[in-house]
Design a protein around this motif. Structure first.
Motif, PDB file in Angstrom:
ATOM      1  N   MET A  66      34.099  39.043   9.470  1.00  0.00           N
ATOM      2  CA  MET A  66      34.244  37.588   9.358  1.00  0.00           C
ATOM      3  C   MET A  66      33.405  37.041   8.205  1.00  0.00           C
ATOM      4  SD  MET A  66      33.938  34.926  12.515  1.00  0.00           S
ATOM      5  CE  MET A  66      32.751  33.756  11.912  1.00  0.00           C
ATOM      6  N   PHE A  67      33.922  36.024   7.549  1.00  0.00           N
ATOM      7  CA  PHE A  67      33.181  35.416   6.434  1.00  0.00           C
ATOM      8  C   PHE A  67      31.893  34.786   6.937  1.00  0.00           C
ATOM      9  CE2 PHE A  67      32.259  31.658   3.794  1.00  0.00           C
ATOM     10  CZ  PHE A  67      32.003  32.310   2.596  1.00  0.00           C
ATOM     11  N   LYS A  68      30.824  35.106   6.254  1.00  0.00           N
ATOM     12  CA  LYS A  68      29.528  34.584   6.684  1.00  0.00           C
ATOM     13  C   LYS A  68      28.988  33.681   5.579  1.00  0.00           C
ATOM     14  CE  LYS A  68      24.973  36.558   7.506  1.00  0.00           C
ATOM     15  NZ  LYS A  68      24.430  37.263   6.372  1.00  0.00           N
ATOM     16  N   ILE A  69      28.667  32.442   5.926  1.00  0.00           N
ATOM     17  CA  ILE A  69      28.080  31.553   4.929  1.00  0.00           C
ATOM     18  C   ILE A  69      26.627  31.971   4.731  1.00  0.00           C
ATOM     19  CG2 ILE A  69      27.429  29.168   4.400  1.00  0.00           C
ATOM     20  CD1 ILE A  69      29.905  28.270   5.934  1.00  0.00           C
ATOM     21  N   MET A  70      26.286  32.310   3.476  1.00  0.00           N
ATOM     22  CA  MET A  70      24.956  32.854   3.235  1.00  0.00           C
ATOM     23  C   MET A  70      23.984  31.833   2.664  1.00  0.00           C
ATOM     24  SD  MET A  70      25.830  36.663   1.948  1.00  0.00           S
ATOM     25  CE  MET A  70      27.198  36.189   0.932  1.00  0.00           C
ATOM     26  N   ILE A  71      24.541  30.745   2.135  1.00  0.00           N
ATOM     27  CA  ILE A  71      23.653  29.728   1.566  1.00  0.00           C
ATOM     28  C   ILE A  71      23.981  28.406   2.237  1.00  0.00           C
ATOM     29  CG2 ILE A  71      22.958  28.522  -0.550  1.00  0.00           C
ATOM     30  CD1 ILE A  71      23.888  30.886  -2.163  1.00  0.00           C
ATOM     31  N   ASP A  72      22.972  27.711   2.631  1.00  0.00           N
ATOM     32  CA  ASP A  72      23.190  26.393   3.207  1.00  0.00           C
ATOM     33  C   ASP A  72      23.821  25.502   2.139  1.00  0.00           C
ATOM     34  OD1 ASP A  72      22.400  24.294   5.349  1.00  0.00           O
ATOM     35  OD2 ASP A  72      21.791  23.455   3.416  1.00  0.00           O
ATOM     36  N   PRO A  73      24.992  24.912   2.423  1.00  0.00           N
ATOM     37  CA  PRO A  73      25.711  24.149   1.391  1.00  0.00           C
ATOM     38  C   PRO A  73      24.883  23.009   0.801  1.00  0.00           C
ATOM     39  CG  PRO A  73      27.094  24.477   3.312  1.00  0.00           C
ATOM     40  CD  PRO A  73      25.731  24.981   3.683  1.00  0.00           C
ATOM     41  N   GLN A  74      24.122  22.334   1.655  1.00  0.00           N
ATOM     42  CA  GLN A  74      23.300  21.232   1.147  1.00  0.00           C
ATOM     43  C   GLN A  74      22.213  21.765   0.202  1.00  0.00           C
ATOM     44  OE1 GLN A  74      24.469  18.190   2.042  1.00  0.00           O
ATOM     45  NE2 GLN A  74      23.154  17.475   0.380  1.00  0.00           N
ATOM     46  N   ASP A  75      21.629  22.885   0.574  1.00  0.00           N
ATOM     47  CA  ASP A  75      20.621  23.521  -0.297  1.00  0.00           C
ATOM     48  C   ASP A  75      21.268  23.940  -1.619  1.00  0.00           C
ATOM     49  OD1 ASP A  75      18.712  23.246   1.607  1.00  0.00           O
ATOM     50  OD2 ASP A  75      18.682  25.357   2.223  1.00  0.00           O
ATOM     51  N   PHE A  76      22.479  24.459  -1.497  1.00  0.00           N
ATOM     52  CA  PHE A  76      23.171  24.941  -2.705  1.00  0.00           C
ATOM     53  C   PHE A  76      23.459  23.783  -3.654  1.00  0.00           C
ATOM     54  CE2 PHE A  76      27.114  26.838  -4.755  1.00  0.00           C
ATOM     55  CZ  PHE A  76      26.382  27.666  -5.596  1.00  0.00           C
ATOM     56  N   LEU A  77      23.899  22.659  -3.085  1.00  0.00           N
ATOM     57  CA  LEU A  77      24.167  21.484  -3.921  1.00  0.00           C
ATOM     58  C   LEU A  77      22.877  21.015  -4.600  1.00  0.00           C
ATOM     59  CD1 LEU A  77      26.197  19.393  -4.941  1.00  0.00           C
ATOM     60  CD2 LEU A  77      25.767  18.057  -2.875  1.00  0.00           C
ATOM     61  N   GLU A  78      21.798  20.991  -3.843  1.00  0.00           N
ATOM     62  CA  GLU A  78      20.498  20.598  -4.428  1.00  0.00           C
ATOM     63  C   GLU A  78      20.092  21.560  -5.542  1.00  0.00           C
ATOM     64  OE1 GLU A  78      18.538  17.818  -4.032  1.00  0.00           O
ATOM     65  OE2 GLU A  78      20.388  17.227  -3.040  1.00  0.00           O
ATOM     66  N   PHE A  79      20.321  22.832  -5.290  1.00  0.00           N
ATOM     67  CA  PHE A  79      19.999  23.866  -6.272  1.00  0.00           C
ATOM     68  C   PHE A  79      20.764  23.615  -7.581  1.00  0.00           C
ATOM     69  CE2 PHE A  79      21.270  28.036  -8.045  1.00  0.00           C
ATOM     70  CZ  PHE A  79      20.023  28.539  -8.378  1.00  0.00           C
ATOM     71  N   ILE A  80      22.043  23.303  -7.448  1.00  0.00           N
ATOM     72  CA  ILE A  80      22.878  23.026  -8.630  1.00  0.00           C
ATOM     73  C   ILE A  80      22.383  21.776  -9.343  1.00  0.00           C
ATOM     74  CG2 ILE A  80      25.207  22.261  -9.333  1.00  0.00           C
ATOM     75  CD1 ILE A  80      26.282  24.149  -7.094  1.00  0.00           C
ATOM     76  N   LYS A  81      22.058  20.761  -8.559  1.00  0.00           N
ATOM     77  CA  LYS A  81      21.625  19.492  -9.155  1.00  0.00           C
ATOM     78  C   LYS A  81      20.254  19.609  -9.827  1.00  0.00           C
ATOM     79  CE  LYS A  81      23.025  15.624  -6.704  1.00  0.00           C
ATOM     80  NZ  LYS A  81      23.206  14.827  -5.462  1.00  0.00           N
ATOM     81  N   ASN A  82      19.432  20.487  -9.317  1.00  0.00           N
ATOM     82  CA  ASN A  82      18.075  20.618  -9.855  1.00  0.00           C
ATOM     83  C   ASN A  82      17.972  21.544 -11.068  1.00  0.00           C
ATOM     84  OD1 ASN A  82      16.873  18.862  -8.085  1.00  0.00           O
ATOM     85  ND2 ASN A  82      16.570  20.427  -6.522  1.00  0.00           N
ATOM     86  N   ARG A  83      19.023  22.324 -11.318  1.00  0.00           N
ATOM     87  CA  ARG A  83      18.966  23.209 -12.490  1.00  0.00           C
ATOM     88  C   ARG A  83      18.851  22.368 -13.754  1.00  0.00           C
ATOM     89  NH1 ARG A  83      21.461  23.729 -16.654  1.00  0.00           N
ATOM     90  NH2 ARG A  83      22.869  22.160 -15.812  1.00  0.00           N
ATOM     91  N   ARG A  84      18.024  22.804 -14.664  1.00  0.00           N
ATOM     92  CA  ARG A  84      17.882  22.097 -15.944  1.00  0.00           C
ATOM     93  C   ARG A  84      17.981  23.107 -17.075  1.00  0.00           C
ATOM     94  NH1 ARG A  84      18.385  18.414 -13.269  1.00  0.00           N
ATOM     95  NH2 ARG A  84      20.336  18.706 -14.364  1.00  0.00           N
ATOM     96  N   SER A  85      18.383  22.628 -18.226  1.00  0.00           N
ATOM     97  CA  SER A  85      18.295  23.443 -19.438  1.00  0.00           C
ATOM     98  C   SER A  85      16.821  23.527 -19.808  1.00  0.00           C
ATOM     99  CB  SER A  85      19.080  22.796 -20.572  1.00  0.00           C
ATOM    100  OG  SER A  85      20.455  22.839 -20.275  1.00  0.00           O
ATOM    101  N   ILE A  86      16.374  24.733 -20.063  1.00  0.00           N
ATOM    102  CA  ILE A  86      14.945  24.955 -20.353  1.00  0.00           C
ATOM    103  C   ILE A  86      14.783  25.408 -21.800  1.00  0.00           C
ATOM    104  CG2 ILE A  86      12.927  26.376 -19.729  1.00  0.00           C
ATOM    105  CD1 ILE A  86      13.699  24.243 -17.586  1.00  0.00           C
ATOM    106  N   ARG A  87      13.856  24.753 -22.483  1.00  0.00           N
ATOM    107  CA  ARG A  87      13.636  25.059 -23.900  1.00  0.00           C
ATOM    108  C   ARG A  87      12.178  25.389 -24.195  1.00  0.00           C
ATOM    109  NH1 ARG A  87      17.049  20.655 -23.344  1.00  0.00           N
ATOM    110  NH2 ARG A  87      19.188  21.010 -24.049  1.00  0.00           N
ATOM    111  N   SER A  88      11.431  25.616 -23.151  1.00  0.00           N
ATOM    112  CA  SER A  88      10.020  25.938 -23.323  1.00  0.00           C
ATOM    113  C   SER A  88       9.684  27.095 -22.384  1.00  0.00           C
ATOM    114  CB  SER A  88       9.222  24.675 -22.983  1.00  0.00           C
ATOM    115  OG  SER A  88       7.896  24.861 -23.316  1.00  0.00           O
ATOM    116  N   PHE A  89       9.225  28.186 -22.976  1.00  0.00           N
ATOM    117  CA  PHE A  89       9.073  29.419 -22.189  1.00  0.00           C
ATOM    118  C   PHE A  89       7.654  29.957 -22.239  1.00  0.00           C
ATOM    119  CE2 PHE A  89      13.285  29.265 -24.248  1.00  0.00           C
ATOM    120  CZ  PHE A  89      14.082  29.137 -23.124  1.00  0.00           C
ATOM    121  N   GLN A  90       7.252  30.581 -21.134  1.00  0.00           N
ATOM    122  CA  GLN A  90       5.954  31.257 -21.114  1.00  0.00           C
ATOM    123  C   GLN A  90       6.048  32.539 -21.951  1.00  0.00           C
ATOM    124  OE1 GLN A  90       4.388  32.023 -17.153  1.00  0.00           O
ATOM    125  NE2 GLN A  90       5.342  30.148 -16.402  1.00  0.00           N
ATOM    126  N   ASP A  91       4.915  32.905 -22.487  1.00  0.00           N
ATOM    127  CA  ASP A  91       4.855  34.127 -23.281  1.00  0.00           C
ATOM    128  C   ASP A  91       4.649  35.312 -22.331  1.00  0.00           C
ATOM    129  OD1 ASP A  91       4.713  35.844 -25.357  1.00  0.00           O
ATOM    130  OD2 ASP A  91       2.643  35.373 -25.883  1.00  0.00           O
TER     131      ASP A  91
END
Ligand SMILES: Cc1cc2nc3c(=O)[nH]c(=O)nc-3n(C[C@H](O)[C@H](O)[C@H](O)COP(=O)(O)O)c2cc1C
Length: 171
Positions: A1-26
């Motif tokens: 049976m299909f098992k939902i592995m990520i909470d959909p609300q968490d997943f949406l937040e995850f998508i919304k919180n992703r940002r383009s990053i232009r500054s990196f640690q060495d």
């Protein structure tokens, strides 16, 4: 049976919180994390499952610098410990290599984000020069170069999006 592995609300937040990053640690990205990002890309969907792509892992500082110099908005690339160039194979899927590789790129960016690794799509490139640098052929399409690294400094401010009611057409 299909098992939902990520909470959909968490997943949406995850998508919304992703940002383009232009500054990196060495700091180098661990092999295990690079592997996970590549593996996520490999499992991307593609038209007729043709998988018309290759991934170039670039760690060489000189090459990163040269790519940086040939990107119009990519000064940050030379400061990344690593970049992945996503290359579409035109001969394998002449009609869909751009769509397929774009999905790879998105999936890799999300996988990286889940690991705390920042990335940013590089669109404005002198493709001719960078293709030469990477020794790509006539039938290779350089979609993008994704610089990657652990995020340095403050977390970027949220970016804006057009409201849904302005982009939805109901019929
Ligand atoms: C097709 C495409 C091309 C882009 N080209 C560049 C680029 O050349 N340089 C850069 O710094 N960011 C580039 N970006 C990143 C966008 O500027 C960024 O996604 C957008 O401003 C939204 O910000 P966010 O990703 O943090 O939400 C590109 C993004 C896309 C999807």
């Amino acid at each position: 049976m299909f098992k939902i592995m990520i909470d959909p609300q968490d997943f949406l937040e995850f998508i919304k919180n992703r940002r383009s990053i232009r500054s990196f640690q060495d700091k180098q990205i661990s092999d295990n994390e690079i592997q996970m990002i590549l593996e996520a890309g490999r499992w991307s969907p593609s038209a007729s499952n043709k998988q018309p792509w290759e991934f170039y892992i670039i760690r060489d500082k000189e090459i990163l610098k040269e790519i940086s110099n040939n990107a119009f908005y990519g000064r940050h690339i030379k400061r990344a410990p690593l970049a992945i160039a996503i290359v579409g194979k035109k001969k394998i899927s002449p009609n869909y290599y751009i769509q397929d590789t774009s999905l790879v790129s998105m999936i890799m960016m999300l996988m990286a984000w889940s690991l705390g690794i920042g990335t940013c799509w590089t669109g404005a490139l002198n493709r001719k020069k960078v293709k030469k640098l990477l020794d790509l052929g006539e039938n290779d399409y350089l979609l993008t170069v994704l610089p990657m690294g652990y995020i340095k400094g403050n977390f970027p401010k949220p970016t804006l999006r057009t409201a849904l009611d302005q982009i939805i057409k109901e019929m």
